[in-house]
Scaffold this active site. Sequence first.
Site, PDB file in Angstrom:
ATOM      1  N   HIS A   1     119.097 -74.408  81.666  1.00  0.00           N
ATOM      2  CA  HIS A   1     120.503 -74.787  81.724  1.00  0.00           C
ATOM      3  C   HIS A   1     121.053 -75.140  80.355  1.00  0.00           C
ATOM      4  O   HIS A   1     122.206 -74.878  80.035  1.00  0.00           O
ATOM      5  CB  HIS A   1     120.688 -75.966  82.687  1.00  0.00           C
ATOM      6  CG  HIS A   1     120.736 -75.499  84.107  1.00  0.00           C
ATOM      7  ND1 HIS A   1     120.290 -76.261  85.157  1.00  0.00           N
ATOM      8  CD2 HIS A   1     121.150 -74.335  84.627  1.00  0.00           C
ATOM      9  CE1 HIS A   1     120.453 -75.574  86.277  1.00  0.00           C
ATOM     10  NE2 HIS A   1     120.962 -74.406  85.981  1.00  0.00           N
TER      11      HIS A   1
ATOM     12  N   ARG B   1     126.412 -42.920  89.923  1.00  0.00           N
ATOM     13  CA  ARG B   1     125.411 -41.901  90.259  1.00  0.00           C
ATOM     14  C   ARG B   1     124.771 -42.290  91.589  1.00  0.00           C
ATOM     15  O   ARG B   1     124.069 -43.291  91.665  1.00  0.00           O
ATOM     16  CB  ARG B   1     124.334 -41.847  89.180  1.00  0.00           C
ATOM     17  CG  ARG B   1     124.792 -41.338  87.829  1.00  0.00           C
ATOM     18  CD  ARG B   1     123.640 -41.471  86.834  1.00  0.00           C
ATOM     19  NE  ARG B   1     123.789 -40.637  85.657  1.00  0.00           N
ATOM     20  CZ  ARG B   1     124.121 -41.101  84.455  1.00  0.00           C
ATOM     21  NH1 ARG B   1     124.384 -42.378  84.288  1.00  0.00           N
ATOM     22  NH2 ARG B   1     124.204 -40.282  83.428  1.00  0.00           N
TER      23      ARG B   1
ATOM     24  N   ARG C   1     129.994 -39.955  92.304  1.00  0.00           N
ATOM     25  CA  ARG C   1     129.456 -38.601  92.220  1.00  0.00           C
ATOM     26  C   ARG C   1     128.514 -38.366  93.398  1.00  0.00           C
ATOM     27  O   ARG C   1     127.656 -39.200  93.686  1.00  0.00           O
ATOM     28  CB  ARG C   1     128.694 -38.441  90.907  1.00  0.00           C
ATOM     29  CG  ARG C   1     128.078 -37.069  90.777  1.00  0.00           C
ATOM     30  CD  ARG C   1     127.442 -36.884  89.430  1.00  0.00           C
ATOM     31  NE  ARG C   1     126.114 -37.464  89.376  1.00  0.00           N
ATOM     32  CZ  ARG C   1     125.370 -37.462  88.278  1.00  0.00           C
ATOM     33  NH1 ARG C   1     125.834 -36.944  87.162  1.00  0.00           N
ATOM     34  NH2 ARG C   1     124.170 -37.984  88.278  1.00  0.00           N
TER      35      ARG C   1
ATOM     36  N   GLU D   1     129.237 -29.502  83.434  1.00  0.00           N
ATOM     37  CA  GLU D   1     127.979 -29.697  82.709  1.00  0.00           C
ATOM     38  C   GLU D   1     127.197 -28.397  82.557  1.00  0.00           C
ATOM     39  O   GLU D   1     126.061 -28.394  82.112  1.00  0.00           O
ATOM     40  CB  GLU D   1     127.118 -30.799  83.348  1.00  0.00           C
ATOM     41  CG  GLU D   1     127.177 -30.900  84.837  1.00  0.00           C
ATOM     42  CD  GLU D   1     126.529 -32.180  85.392  1.00  0.00           C
ATOM     43  OE1 GLU D   1     126.045 -33.018  84.626  1.00  0.00           O
ATOM     44  OE2 GLU D   1     126.500 -32.301  86.623  1.00  0.00           O
TER      45      GLU D   1
ATOM     46  N   ASN E   1     125.281 -34.694  78.781  1.00  0.00           N
ATOM     47  CA  ASN E   1     123.813 -34.638  78.735  1.00  0.00           C
ATOM     48  C   ASN E   1     123.353 -33.264  79.215  1.00  0.00           C
ATOM     49  O   ASN E   1     122.556 -32.587  78.577  1.00  0.00           O
ATOM     50  CB  ASN E   1     123.186 -35.712  79.631  1.00  0.00           C
ATOM     51  CG  ASN E   1     123.761 -37.088  79.374  1.00  0.00           C
ATOM     52  OD1 ASN E   1     124.241 -37.353  78.288  1.00  0.00           O
ATOM     53  ND2 ASN E   1     123.720 -37.954  80.377  1.00  0.00           N
ATOM     54  N   ASP E   2     123.878 -32.863  80.372  1.00  0.00           N
ATOM     55  CA  ASP E   2     123.479 -31.558  80.892  1.00  0.00           C
ATOM     56  C   ASP E   2     124.161 -30.426  80.147  1.00  0.00           C
ATOM     57  O   ASP E   2     123.558 -29.385  79.901  1.00  0.00           O
ATOM     58  CB  ASP E   2     123.789 -31.474  82.395  1.00  0.00           C
ATOM     59  CG  ASP E   2     122.653 -32.070  83.203  1.00  0.00           C
ATOM     60  OD1 ASP E   2     121.496 -31.747  82.896  1.00  0.00           O
ATOM     61  OD2 ASP E   2     122.926 -32.864  84.111  1.00  0.00           O
TER      62      ASP E   2
ATOM     63  N   ARG F   1     116.369 -31.328  78.509  1.00  0.00           N
ATOM     64  CA  ARG F   1     116.808 -32.637  78.003  1.00  0.00           C
ATOM     65  C   ARG F   1     115.684 -33.664  77.933  1.00  0.00           C
ATOM     66  O   ARG F   1     115.827 -34.704  77.315  1.00  0.00           O
ATOM     67  CB  ARG F   1     117.986 -33.181  78.834  1.00  0.00           C
ATOM     68  CG  ARG F   1     117.652 -33.464  80.266  1.00  0.00           C
ATOM     69  CD  ARG F   1     118.911 -33.683  81.094  1.00  0.00           C
ATOM     70  NE  ARG F   1     119.252 -35.088  81.270  1.00  0.00           N
ATOM     71  CZ  ARG F   1     120.267 -35.505  82.013  1.00  0.00           C
ATOM     72  NH1 ARG F   1     121.066 -34.634  82.621  1.00  0.00           N
ATOM     73  NH2 ARG F   1     120.506 -36.777  82.157  1.00  0.00           N
TER      74      ARG F   1
ATOM     75  N   CYS G   1     131.604 -38.407  80.980  1.00  0.00           N
ATOM     76  CA  CYS G   1     130.735 -39.497  81.433  1.00  0.00           C
ATOM     77  C   CYS G   1     129.315 -39.314  80.941  1.00  0.00           C
ATOM     78  O   CYS G   1     128.419 -40.072  81.297  1.00  0.00           O
ATOM     79  CB  CYS G   1     130.776 -39.632  82.951  1.00  0.00           C
ATOM     80  SG  CYS G   1     130.265 -38.129  83.801  1.00  0.00           S
TER      81      CYS G   1
END
Length: 846
Positions: free
Chosen positions: A464, A571, A607, A702, A725-726, A736, A773
């Site tokens: 604390h 996701r 998604r 993607e 990313n993709d 990847r 994203c």
Amino acid sequence: MEPNATTPVQVRLDAHPVDRDDAVRSAGALLVQAGFCDAAYVDSLLRREQVATTWLGQGVAIPHGMVEDKGLVRRTGLAVLQVPQGVAWGSAGRPVQLVVAIAAASDEHIAVLRRLTRLMRDERRIAQLVRTPRAEDIVAALTSDSAPEAGALPAQDFARGLDLTLNYPNGLHARPAGQWAQLAARFQAALRVRHGDAVADAGNVAALLSLGAGRGAALRLSAEGPDADAALAALRELVQRLGDEETRQAGQAAARQAQAQGLGRLLGDWQPAARQTVCGIAASPGLVIGTLVSAEAATLEVADAHLGIAEEAARLDRALNAAAAQIHALAEQARAQGRTEQAGIFDAHAQLLRDGALLREVSRLVVQAHGAAWAWRHVLSGRVAAQRALPDATLAARAADLQDVGERVLRHLLGRGDEAGTDPSAWPRDALLLADDLSPSVTAQIDVQRVKGFCTARGGPTAHTAILARALGLPAVVAAGPGLLQLPPGERAILDGYRGRLHIAPTEAALGEARALIDRLARHQAEEAASRLQPATTTDGHTLEIAANVNRADQVPRALEQGAEGVGLMRTEFLFLERDHVPGEDEQFGVYQAMVQALGGRPLIVRTLDIGGDKQVPHLNLPAEENPFLGVRGARLCLQRDDLLLPQLRALVRAAQTGPLSIMFPMISTVDEVRRLKARLAEVQRALGLTGTAIPVGIMIEVPSAARLADRLAPHVDFFSIGTNDLTQYTLAVDRQHPQLAGMADSLHPAVLRLVADTVTGARRHGRWVGVCGGLAGEPLGAALLAGLGVQELSMSVGDLGAIKALLRRHGLAELQDLARQALDMDDGEQVRALGARLRSAAEGV
Ligand code: PEP
Ligand code: MG
């Protein structure tokens, strides 16, 4: 750096995790409690398991975070979960009985890995550690060098060989060792690696790790056999190539650390010259210069005087009531000032006063003719000592609360109820408090005009006292050891709450450096705080929407606090990965609805399932594919599996009735997929009789075909969100996750940026908006270029929000557009980065 044999180890004996993730979470919690890492590191441990199993062999697993999350590690440490009954690990379900979670700041843990792998060759010893009721046995096995060397090779090189220096910033850890071993298997020759006196077969990962080769280690590679020379040359080339890769990744990790830790990184490697430096655990960030002050309350003298049972009982009663009233008033005062966290702590203190067992014990002593004050102190000190000895660091830290309440009652029992434990009015106006374990009461009442920070011998970052320090904005260092209390009051010192250090009697030069750093920190702090909750509006008035990638409702408040304006990517495959069954419609509805509620009317993009590729769900029993990234993944799987798609769409349509929710389909590569998915959605809406609410529908871009066809796809959807990313992996034909090609998977490559530009152009033609994203949105230069390319929304990890917003607010859109135009005409990512040097102030982050 030489491996450090004193890596701290936390142990939990006889744990019963229900599955691997539970085990990883528990071990991660131990790391967090011990102050080795931030709470977000636990997610990183879990993510690592999704990417690659950390099963090591012989019932041992070594969960560790993703390289890019090293910034979440505060100091190197280990947490061991002993699981005598075993827990199934990974998709192969191999049993693990020792879970050794690693938070590694650099390469200090390599020494521990070496011992661990040596231990693994000794089954008896491992079996003993799995059963031992003594945590010390496990700690000793991992930290002392007495581990048996069973199976070690004779320390002899083959005749042909070469020397090299290991240029891996994090030493030889499991991932590169695995690649060395793979390479060794390709040759007929036997390959050995020597480090000091230890020699390992290069084809044996455990043996390689047992070398304990840290950064800069001098290695001798040797080989024997028909293709010995070729094997040596190949291994040397691999070692060096991976070194470049490791260095690049370490650089990226450092940059991420810069963003995650924000200000603290401005300190870099700064080591002020001082007479003495005391190291503890960083409990509350900040850098201050001040004067050491002892905040130890004078010990209250308590005589064992007994005035009769009735009188002592009445005194005890009065003292308890008075203390309760005081605590109640403090809680109310804190609440009135909007300090709810502080109020909550005093509420907890009030609870401690109602502990029936404690009161019974004190009363028993009073009946035995002891004075109430003496009895109270006697029982309380026993309780405090027992609490402090608890193995759970968080619980142990609560001893300070107990002590605090105990002292308060004691003061009332002694007729000194109005006194504070210490006398703050006597402190100088730049006090750095030193205490064994500062009580929450003293901390909460600290006058921040007078006190600049504090350092305690005990305590933990979750106590604390530490929470209050953060609430008050005071830098604090805890667990600095008993030597702290010997420091002379009145001495000048620099307290570094970022890195957990107290520099005593610094030189004049060090003080000058500290002042300059404090100024710089203040400027950056002001800038970040001002911009985090402000919109990401460029200097020429263009605003980008900034959202977070968040999968769970309980993570939403932190995202909002860090400046998220919504969730740009939820996701949902995690719902499937975290369970051992397919979540039903109602279960999913509950999760989506909670997310909508947590966002309180802000936008949410969910998604649909993106299973396949790197995200495999064992309980779906999907057939193995030769090329999973090019196979039945994401939307393709959903279109084949109504049993997965329809319950999810039903749950989403129902949740969309409760607040803003957009549906996004992943891995779209053709227009036909969008048509079919939208038809499915319309059927679901009709079947549910919920056609009244228009639900925005978007797709992820993607795959290059989708980017190139953006103008054909746009009429069918409301928005696009680019998954860089993709998109990077499919554009550059680089897996990847490929360990050797990771350096090539560069989202700043102009080929990727051109596809982003295509997407924006296609969307604009039909008045649709485009977000991003993928990871590029959270990288400073990436975000700048995306804004310049005309992207309207950026959704990123929570830790990146503040820095990206601040960056965008420092630049004009016209400037970013110009930068983006030039980037499209570069040869490769490196040239784009060089171009980005113009944004150096941005890349430095805030
Ligand atoms: C992406 O590919 O950029 C993306 C955001 O999706 P994921 O990382 O989940 O595949
Ligand atoms: Mg993706």
